[in-house]
Enzyme design. Structure first.
Site, short mmCIF file in Angstrom:
data_model
loop_
_atom_site.label_atom_id
_atom_site.label_comp_id
_atom_site.label_asym_id
_atom_site.label_seq_id
_atom_site.Cartn_x
_atom_site.Cartn_y
_atom_site.Cartn_z
N GLY A 15 0.78 -1.23 0.00
CA GLY A 15 0.00 0.00 0.00
C GLY A 15 0.81 1.28 0.00
O GLY A 15 0.33 2.32 0.46
N MET A 93 -4.46 -6.91 -6.92
CA MET A 93 -4.00 -8.01 -7.78
C MET A 93 -5.15 -8.86 -8.34
O MET A 93 -5.01 -10.08 -8.50
CB MET A 93 -3.02 -8.90 -7.01
CG MET A 93 -1.80 -8.15 -6.50
SD MET A 93 -0.89 -7.29 -7.80
CE MET A 93 -0.03 -8.68 -8.53
N HIS A 112 0.43 1.13 -13.06
CA HIS A 112 1.17 -0.06 -13.49
C HIS A 112 2.65 0.32 -13.63
O HIS A 112 2.97 1.39 -14.17
CB HIS A 112 0.63 -0.54 -14.84
CG HIS A 112 1.34 -1.77 -15.34
ND1 HIS A 112 1.10 -3.03 -14.80
CD2 HIS A 112 2.29 -1.93 -16.28
CE1 HIS A 112 1.89 -3.90 -15.41
NE2 HIS A 112 2.61 -3.28 -16.31
C1 GRF Z 1 3.16 -1.07 -7.60
O1 GRF Z 1 4.37 -1.26 -8.27
C2 GRF Z 1 2.03 -0.92 -8.59
O2 GRF Z 1 2.39 -0.24 -9.74
C3 GRF Z 1 1.71 -2.35 -8.90
O3 GRF Z 1 1.84 -3.03 -7.67
C4 GRF Z 1 2.76 -2.32 -6.82
C5 GRF Z 1 2.01 -2.01 -5.57
O4 GRF Z 1 2.85 -1.46 -4.58
N1 GRF Z 1 0.42 -2.45 -9.53
P1 GRF Z 1 2.18 -0.82 -3.28
O5 GRF Z 1 1.27 -1.88 -2.65
O6 GRF Z 1 1.42 0.41 -3.68
O7 GRF Z 1 3.34 -0.51 -2.37
#
Ligand code: GRF
Length: 220
Positions: A15, A93, A112
């Site tokens: 997060g 996810m 992304h």
């Molecule tokens: C990020 O790299 C985002 O782009 C991808 O998943 C990762 C999530 O990281 N979809 P976080 O949970 O926001 O630290």
């Protein structure tokens, strides 16, 4: 729409992008606020971040639902009940289906870790290293039912340095993500970037952040 736009942020993990949005929303002049955080992973640290920020947070474990449709219905119901107007995927996810997207038409955003359309899907940073690109980055886009295929709102670029491994490149891209997502959300909720005939059209010029590509010491 009056007042600040109400965001629902969907997460599955650490997060850190949620944190960037929470930090932006803490500023009085930012045009959005986080109304609800939902994680499909009950143990996600992102839920802690939301609670620390005093934001409503709940876990909706997709594994406890009989079907994807049931999960997405419950998710949409929770977001609507919280008054959510815009949905931000931040390390969420799960792919979202057309039925869910129809409930928030043109109002679901994703971040992304690649310069789309290059390297969609999982392990984007590893794909970039394997392909040998010299410039990597991140993209915020409107979500459609495809995998990382929707119209692009904004992008940020970072260099790939010799000696980079997946962790080093991911960290550099993540720092850019934390700048880009609040900017892109602002552009979307204020209408500065809007969907027109399936494309994201900007009234404020190109939404590109290439600051990370400058040589250290070079004037901004
Ligand atoms: C990020 O790299 C985002 O782009 C991808 O998943 C990762 C999530 O990281 N979809 P976080 O949970 O926001 O630290």
């Amino acid at each position: 729409m009056s007042g600040r736009a109400k965001l629902g942020v969907l997460v599955s993990g650490s997060g850190s992008n949620l944190q960037a949005l929470l930090d932006a929303c803490a500023r009085a002049d930012y045009p959005a606020e986080v109304a609800l955080v939902v994680s499909n992973v009950p143990t996600a640290f992102a839920l802690e971040r939301a609670r620390t920020a005093g934001v409503a947070a709940r876990a909706l474990d997709h594994k406890t639902f009989g079907s994807r449709a049931d999960f997405e219905k419950a998710l949409g119901d929770a977001l609507e009940a919280a008054g959510v107007e815009w949905v931000c995927l931040a390390g969420f996810m799960r792919l979202l289906g057309a039925d869910f997207l129809r409930r928030f038409p043109g109002r679901v955003l994703n971040i992304h870790p690649s310069l789309l359309p290059a390297f969609p899907g999982l392990h984007a940073q590893r794909q970039a290293l394997e392909r040998g690109v010299k410039v990597a980055g991140c993209t915020v886009h409107f979500v459609d039912p495809g995998m990382d295929t929707g119209p692009i709102i904004a992008q940020a670029a970072v260099p790939v340095l010799s000696g980079d491994d997946e962790a080093a490149l991911s960290a550099r891209i993540l720092a850019a993500e934390h700048r880009l997502y609040p900017l892109a959300v602002k552009l979307a909720v204020t209408g500065a970037v809007r969907l027109e005939n399936g494309r994201a059209v900007s009234s404020v010029g190109p939404s590109v952040d290439a600051a990370g590509l400058r040589n250290p010491g070079e004037p901004g």
